[in-house]
Design a protein around this motif. Structure first.
Motif, PDB file in Angstrom:
ATOM      1  N   ARG A 211     -16.187   3.514 -10.485  1.00 47.68           N
ATOM      2  CA  ARG A 211     -16.417   2.671 -11.650  1.00 47.68           C
ATOM      3  C   ARG A 211     -15.522   1.449 -11.658  1.00 47.68           C
ATOM      4  NH1 ARG A 211     -20.367   1.669 -13.643  1.00 47.68           N
ATOM      5  NH2 ARG A 211     -19.401   0.998 -15.581  1.00 47.68           N
ATOM      6  N   SER A 212     -14.413   1.485 -10.932  1.00 43.10           N
ATOM      7  CA  SER A 212     -13.510   0.335 -10.909  1.00 43.10           C
ATOM      8  C   SER A 212     -12.728   0.327  -9.604  1.00 43.10           C
ATOM      9  CB  SER A 212     -12.538   0.373 -12.099  1.00 43.10           C
ATOM     10  OG  SER A 212     -11.704   1.508 -12.019  1.00 43.10           O
ATOM     11  N   CYS A 213     -12.368  -0.877  -9.170  1.00 44.64           N
ATOM     12  CA  CYS A 213     -11.589  -1.024  -7.943  1.00 44.64           C
ATOM     13  C   CYS A 213     -10.920  -2.390  -7.983  1.00 44.64           C
ATOM     14  CB  CYS A 213     -12.491  -0.893  -6.717  1.00 44.64           C
ATOM     15  SG  CYS A 213     -11.595  -0.933  -5.148  1.00 44.64           S
ATOM     16  N   ASN A 214      -9.615  -2.408  -8.294  1.00 40.52           N
ATOM     17  CA  ASN A 214      -8.919  -3.688  -8.371  1.00 40.52           C
ATOM     18  C   ASN A 214      -8.395  -4.098  -6.995  1.00 40.52           C
ATOM     19  OD1 ASN A 214      -6.439  -2.348  -7.908  1.00 40.52           O
ATOM     20  ND2 ASN A 214      -6.121  -2.019 -10.101  1.00 40.52           N
ATOM     21  N   ALA A 215      -7.679  -5.207  -6.947  1.00 40.67           N
ATOM     22  CA  ALA A 215      -7.235  -5.748  -5.657  1.00 40.67           C
ATOM     23  C   ALA A 215      -6.292  -4.793  -4.934  1.00 40.67           C
ATOM     24  CB  ALA A 215      -6.561  -7.101  -5.875  1.00 40.67           C
ATOM     25  N   LEU A 216      -5.425  -4.104  -5.686  1.00 45.05           N
ATOM     26  CA  LEU A 216      -4.498  -3.171  -5.047  1.00 45.05           C
ATOM     27  C   LEU A 216      -5.228  -1.919  -4.563  1.00 45.05           C
ATOM     28  CD1 LEU A 216      -1.414  -3.524  -7.415  1.00 45.05           C
ATOM     29  CD2 LEU A 216      -1.703  -4.449  -5.117  1.00 45.05           C
ATOM     30  N   ASP A 217      -6.194  -1.442  -5.352  1.00 45.29           N
ATOM     31  CA  ASP A 217      -7.030  -0.333  -4.881  1.00 45.29           C
ATOM     32  C   ASP A 217      -7.727  -0.712  -3.573  1.00 45.29           C
ATOM     33  OD1 ASP A 217      -6.513   1.309  -7.112  1.00 45.29           O
ATOM     34  OD2 ASP A 217      -8.131   0.382  -8.253  1.00 45.29           O
ATOM     35  N   ARG A 218      -8.207  -1.932  -3.535  1.00 42.35           N
ATOM     36  CA  ARG A 218      -8.932  -2.401  -2.349  1.00 42.35           C
ATOM     37  C   ARG A 218      -8.054  -2.335  -1.105  1.00 42.35           C
ATOM     38  NH1 ARG A 218     -10.592  -8.711  -1.750  1.00 42.35           N
ATOM     39  NH2 ARG A 218     -11.047  -8.718   0.491  1.00 42.35           N
TER      40      ARG A 218
ATOM     41  N   VAL B 174       0.827  -1.204   0.000  1.00 36.06           N
ATOM     42  CA  VAL B 174       0.000   0.000   0.000  1.00 36.06           C
ATOM     43  C   VAL B 174       0.863   1.256   0.000  1.00 36.06           C
ATOM     44  CG1 VAL B 174      -1.550   1.381   1.451  1.00 36.06           C
ATOM     45  CG2 VAL B 174      -2.048  -1.035   1.043  1.00 36.06           C
ATOM     46  N   ARG B 175       1.879   1.302   0.865  1.00 35.64           N
ATOM     47  CA  ARG B 175       2.712   2.504   0.961  1.00 35.64           C
ATOM     48  C   ARG B 175       3.455   2.774  -0.349  1.00 35.64           C
ATOM     49  NH1 ARG B 175      -0.618   3.434   4.194  1.00 35.64           N
ATOM     50  NH2 ARG B 175      -0.481   2.748   6.353  1.00 35.64           N
ATOM     51  N   ALA B 176       3.892   1.718  -1.022  1.00 31.46           N
ATOM     52  CA  ALA B 176       4.550   1.908  -2.319  1.00 31.46           C
ATOM     53  C   ALA B 176       3.561   2.468  -3.339  1.00 31.46           C
ATOM     54  CB  ALA B 176       5.132   0.583  -2.810  1.00 31.46           C
ATOM     55  N   ARG B 177       2.388   1.869  -3.416  1.00 33.37           N
ATOM     56  CA  ARG B 177       1.424   2.251  -4.453  1.00 33.37           C
ATOM     57  C   ARG B 177       0.847   3.640  -4.214  1.00 33.37           C
ATOM     58  NH1 ARG B 177      -1.682  -0.080  -8.490  1.00 33.37           N
ATOM     59  NH2 ARG B 177      -3.817   0.687  -8.715  1.00 33.37           N
ATOM     60  N   GLU B 178       0.466   3.956  -2.978  1.00 31.14           N
ATOM     61  CA  GLU B 178      -0.189   5.240  -2.740  1.00 31.14           C
ATOM     62  C   GLU B 178       0.778   6.416  -2.880  1.00 31.14           C
ATOM     63  OE1 GLU B 178      -1.817   4.783   1.118  1.00 31.14           O
ATOM     64  OE2 GLU B 178       0.041   5.203   2.189  1.00 31.14           O
ATOM     65  N   ASN B 179       2.087   6.146  -2.794  1.00 27.73           N
ATOM     66  CA  ASN B 179       3.080   7.206  -2.964  1.00 27.73           C
ATOM     67  C   ASN B 179       3.805   7.144  -4.303  1.00 27.73           C
ATOM     68  OD1 ASN B 179       3.089   8.684  -0.306  1.00 27.73           O
ATOM     69  ND2 ASN B 179       3.430   6.602   0.437  1.00 27.73           N
TER      70      ASN B 179
ATOM     71  N   ARG C 222     -12.200   7.730  -5.513  1.00 26.87           N
ATOM     72  CA  ARG C 222     -11.132   6.747  -5.308  1.00 26.87           C
ATOM     73  C   ARG C 222      -9.761   7.413  -5.246  1.00 26.87           C
ATOM     74  NH1 ARG C 222     -10.067   2.720 -10.123  1.00 26.87           N
ATOM     75  NH2 ARG C 222      -9.194   4.677 -10.884  1.00 26.87           N
ATOM     76  N   GLU C 223      -9.494   8.354  -6.147  1.00 29.44           N
ATOM     77  CA  GLU C 223      -8.188   9.008  -6.167  1.00 29.44           C
ATOM     78  C   GLU C 223      -7.962   9.819  -4.895  1.00 29.44           C
ATOM     79  OE1 GLU C 223      -4.441   9.818  -7.580  1.00 29.44           O
ATOM     80  OE2 GLU C 223      -5.932   8.441  -8.422  1.00 29.44           O
ATOM     81  N   GLU C 224      -9.009  10.446  -4.383  1.00 26.17           N
ATOM     82  CA  GLU C 224      -8.872  11.212  -3.141  1.00 26.17           C
ATOM     83  C   GLU C 224      -8.459  10.323  -1.980  1.00 26.17           C
ATOM     84  OE1 GLU C 224     -12.021  14.828  -3.342  1.00 26.17           O
ATOM     85  OE2 GLU C 224     -12.914  12.831  -3.446  1.00 26.17           O
ATOM     86  N   LEU C 225      -8.929   9.079  -1.993  1.00 22.29           N
ATOM     87  CA  LEU C 225      -8.626   8.166  -0.897  1.00 22.29           C
ATOM     88  C   LEU C 225      -7.224   7.592  -0.986  1.00 22.29           C
ATOM     89  CD1 LEU C 225     -12.011   6.298  -0.375  1.00 22.29           C
ATOM     90  CD2 LEU C 225     -11.072   8.251   0.849  1.00 22.29           C
ATOM     91  N   TYR C 226      -6.483   7.924  -2.029  1.00 21.60           N
ATOM     92  CA  TYR C 226      -5.075   7.545  -2.091  1.00 21.60           C
ATOM     93  C   TYR C 226      -4.208   8.463  -1.224  1.00 21.60           C
ATOM     94  CZ  TYR C 226      -4.666   3.643  -5.292  1.00 21.60           C
ATOM     95  OH  TYR C 226      -4.693   2.380  -5.839  1.00 21.60           O
ATOM     96  N   HIS C 227      -4.826   9.449  -0.596  1.00 21.47           N
ATOM     97  CA  HIS C 227      -4.081  10.399   0.222  1.00 21.47           C
ATOM     98  C   HIS C 227      -4.500  10.246   1.680  1.00 21.47           C
ATOM     99  CE1 HIS C 227      -2.623  11.974  -3.490  1.00 21.47           C
ATOM    100  NE2 HIS C 227      -3.832  12.300  -3.891  1.00 21.47           N
ATOM    101  N   PRO C 228      -3.677   9.588   2.499  1.00 25.46           N
ATOM    102  CA  PRO C 228      -4.074   9.301   3.888  1.00 25.46           C
ATOM    103  C   PRO C 228      -4.337  10.556   4.703  1.00 25.46           C
ATOM    104  CG  PRO C 228      -1.733   8.834   3.536  1.00 25.46           C
ATOM    105  CD  PRO C 228      -2.334   9.059   2.189  1.00 25.46           C
ATOM    106  N   GLU C 229      -3.624  11.650   4.393  1.00 23.95           N
ATOM    107  CA  GLU C 229      -3.813  12.868   5.168  1.00 23.95           C
ATOM    108  C   GLU C 229      -5.222  13.442   4.989  1.00 23.95           C
ATOM    109  OE1 GLU C 229      -0.816  13.981   1.879  1.00 23.95           O
ATOM    110  OE2 GLU C 229      -1.815  12.177   2.600  1.00 23.95           O
ATOM    111  N   TYR C 230      -5.839  13.178   3.839  1.00 26.64           N
ATOM    112  CA  TYR C 230      -7.206  13.652   3.620  1.00 26.64           C
ATOM    113  C   TYR C 230      -8.179  12.942   4.562  1.00 26.64           C
ATOM    114  CZ  TYR C 230     -11.658  14.596   1.281  1.00 26.64           C
ATOM    115  OH  TYR C 230     -12.944  14.972   1.010  1.00 26.64           O
ATOM    116  N   VAL C 231      -8.006  11.635   4.704  1.00 27.19           N
ATOM    117  CA  VAL C 231      -8.927  10.875   5.552  1.00 27.19           C
ATOM    118  C   VAL C 231      -8.719  11.229   7.022  1.00 27.19           C
ATOM    119  CG1 VAL C 231      -9.718   8.566   6.166  1.00 27.19           C
ATOM    120  CG2 VAL C 231      -9.009   9.052   3.824  1.00 27.19           C
TER     121      VAL C 231
END
Length: 500
Positions: free
Chosen positions: A420-427, A187-192, A395-404
């Motif tokens: 519209r889409s959510c793959n395993a890594l998005d999940r 998760v940390r690799a992907r979201e950054n 979905r893109e907004e939730l890639y930023h932990p500081e927002y949540v």
């Protein structure tokens, strides 16, 4: 193809046996350097082992930052021209304060960095400053170091990305147990949008077995490039491809969608907000039943289809129904359908519809009152239902932990994402947002899930489905969600800086 070689010294660390650990680590580092490693990463607290009861317990084993092992590793680094990251228990010479630290030695043998773990062990270690330097420059780009559970909280890893790191190195002492760190590291690799290389350990500590502790490496997309565990000492070698001689991260692209102006509430000190309900003027809490229906949005809007799906559930109808994002551009018609559906079914309904400037997220209360939130709008918009405060997010907004975290500090109980889409890594990324002290409900046409915040350093609780005929339903204890505990050892100036 040009590559940079990373060696992970996955050592069998013996608890309290500094002499044996020293011999083993020096031999393994010589082996790694001799085999051509450009960067060598050692485990967390490699000299001493991990579990100590007090300052007195670890006192005979601590070293200053320029202690004998660091000096010997400096000779190896200078002889072979490599970088070495080494985790150890540090004693500050000027204060006698103890730290869980990682020394970074450059290819000329000089100490480049001495990073102190921020999420330190409370029995003996002082927490490092969140604003301390944790990056160093190499011919292949900027690299950052964090230690083990520093990766548990999203904003700590995010700060390294904001400092320009394209590769995150993680000395670790983290068996799989109740929370496999590989998922968080992914998760940390992907979201950054950065590479991440974590060096774990083998053997047995005083209170834990590290036989299932995995060392692993992830790409900026979150792809697992390498993962292995071993009870015995091993040197794992992983190569990262370069582009034009540099580490090809996707950090700039990922950070480009940040909106720091919306994150301002993250600096609020909530330690004294013992009653979030009155402090944030929230609805009186009660059990909230949430259902997500992954299906073709067009089918769900057909008269009777949604009623039938809900009636197929054994229990009562939910308080909140989350649908996937639609495809229609007829915003007014869709908004009317959602509002009518909510009032007809007497449930709150959330969905999203596309528009020329991105998605608009809709929430119709059970009364039919409609709320429309445009994705990426300048201010966070939250909606108070009968029992809970919710926020709608893309979905893109939730890639930023500081927002949540900012939403949670404003009393948000649940973040809803219709996509519209959510793959395993998005999940994994979106589910991990529950660590920031909110529940998360995500619905796409192909799958849906609802996550509750973890208790302690455990994985979040998750309900998941891939079929509308088996809706994803969870009952949220809103009273429990109001009991929030925030991790605030963060560099707020960095996270909120408009230049980022």
């Amino acid at each position: 193809m040009e590559r940079v070689t990373i060696a992970l010294v996955h050592a069998d660390i013996r608890h309290r046996d500094v002499a044996a650990n020293r011999r083993e680590l020096l031999n393994l580092n010589r082996e790694a350097a001799g085999n051509g490693a450009d960067i060598i990463v050692n485990t967390e607290l490699g000299l001493t082992g991990y579990s100590f009861r007090s300052r007195e317990d670890i006192a005979p084993l601590v070293e200053e930052y320029d202690g004998p092992v660091v000096q010997e590793l400096s000779l190896i680094a200078s002889r072979y021209g490599c970088y070495i990251v080494f985790g150890y228990a540090e004693k500050d010479a000027g204060t006698d304060i103890y730290y869980n630290a990682a020394a970074v030695i450059g290819p000329d043998g000089r100490l480049l960095l001495n990073y102190r773990k921020v999420t330190a062990e409370v029995r003996w270690a002082c927490a490092g400053s969140p604003g301390q330097p944790n990056t160093f420059d190499t011919p292949w780009g900027r690299i950052a170091v964090v230690i083990c559970s520093d990766t548990y909280y999203g904003s700590l890893a995010r700060m390294s990305a904001l400092r320009g790191a394209d590769l995150l190195l993680v000395p670790a002492n983290w068996p799989a147990g109740s929370l496999d760190p590989r998922e968080l590291w992914q998760v940390r690799a992907r979201e950054n949008g950065v590479y991440l290389a974590a060096c774990n350990r083998g053997g047995h500590d005083r209170t834990m077995s590290c036989e299932d502790a995995w060392s692993s490496v992830y790409s900026p997309d979150g792809e697992e490039l390498f993962a292995a565990s071993s009870c015995n000492s091993r040197v794992f070698s992983v190569q990262i491809p370069l582009e034009n001689g540099m580490i090809p991260s996707k950090r700039a692209r990922r950070l480009a969608s940040r909106t720091p102006a919306r994150y301002a509430p993250i600096y609020l000190d909530m330690r004294y907000a013992t009653d979030m309900t009155s402090y944030c003027n929230l609805p009186e809490p009660g059990p909230l039943t949430v259902t997500c229906l992954p299906a073709d949005p067009h089918d769900l809007f057909i008269q009777g289809r949604l009623d039938m799906l809900l009636d197929e559930q054994a229990g009562q109808r939910p308080d909140l129904l989350v649908l996937p994002a639609g495809e229609t551009a007829d915003r007014e018609r869709t908004a009317g359908l959602v509002s009518g559906m909510a009032s007809r079914l007497r449930v709150a309904v959330c969905t999203a519809i596309p528009g020329p400037e991105g998605f608009s997220m809709l929430c119709a209360e059970a009364s039919g009152q409609l709320h429309v939130v445009r994705e990426g709008c300048p201010e966070s918009v939250m909606i108070d239902l009968d029992k809970a405060r919710i926020a709608l997010a893309g979905r893109e907004e939730l890639y930023h932990p500081e927002y949540v975290t900012a939403l949670a500090k404003q009393g948000c109980d649940l973040v809803v994402c219709s996509t519209r889409s959510c793959n395993a890594l998005d999940r994994s990324v979106l589910g991990s947002r529950s660590i920031e002290q909110v529940a998360v409900a995500v619905c796409s046409p192909d799958n849906a899930f609802i996550c509750k915040p973890p208790i302690g350093h455990y994985r979040w609780e998750e309900v998941y489905t891939v079929s509308a005929s088996h809706p994803c339903t969870a009952e949220l204890d809103i009273s429990l969600l109001r009991n929030k505990h925030f991790y605030d050892r963060l560099e707020f100036d960095l996270l909120l800086g408009k230049q980022n």
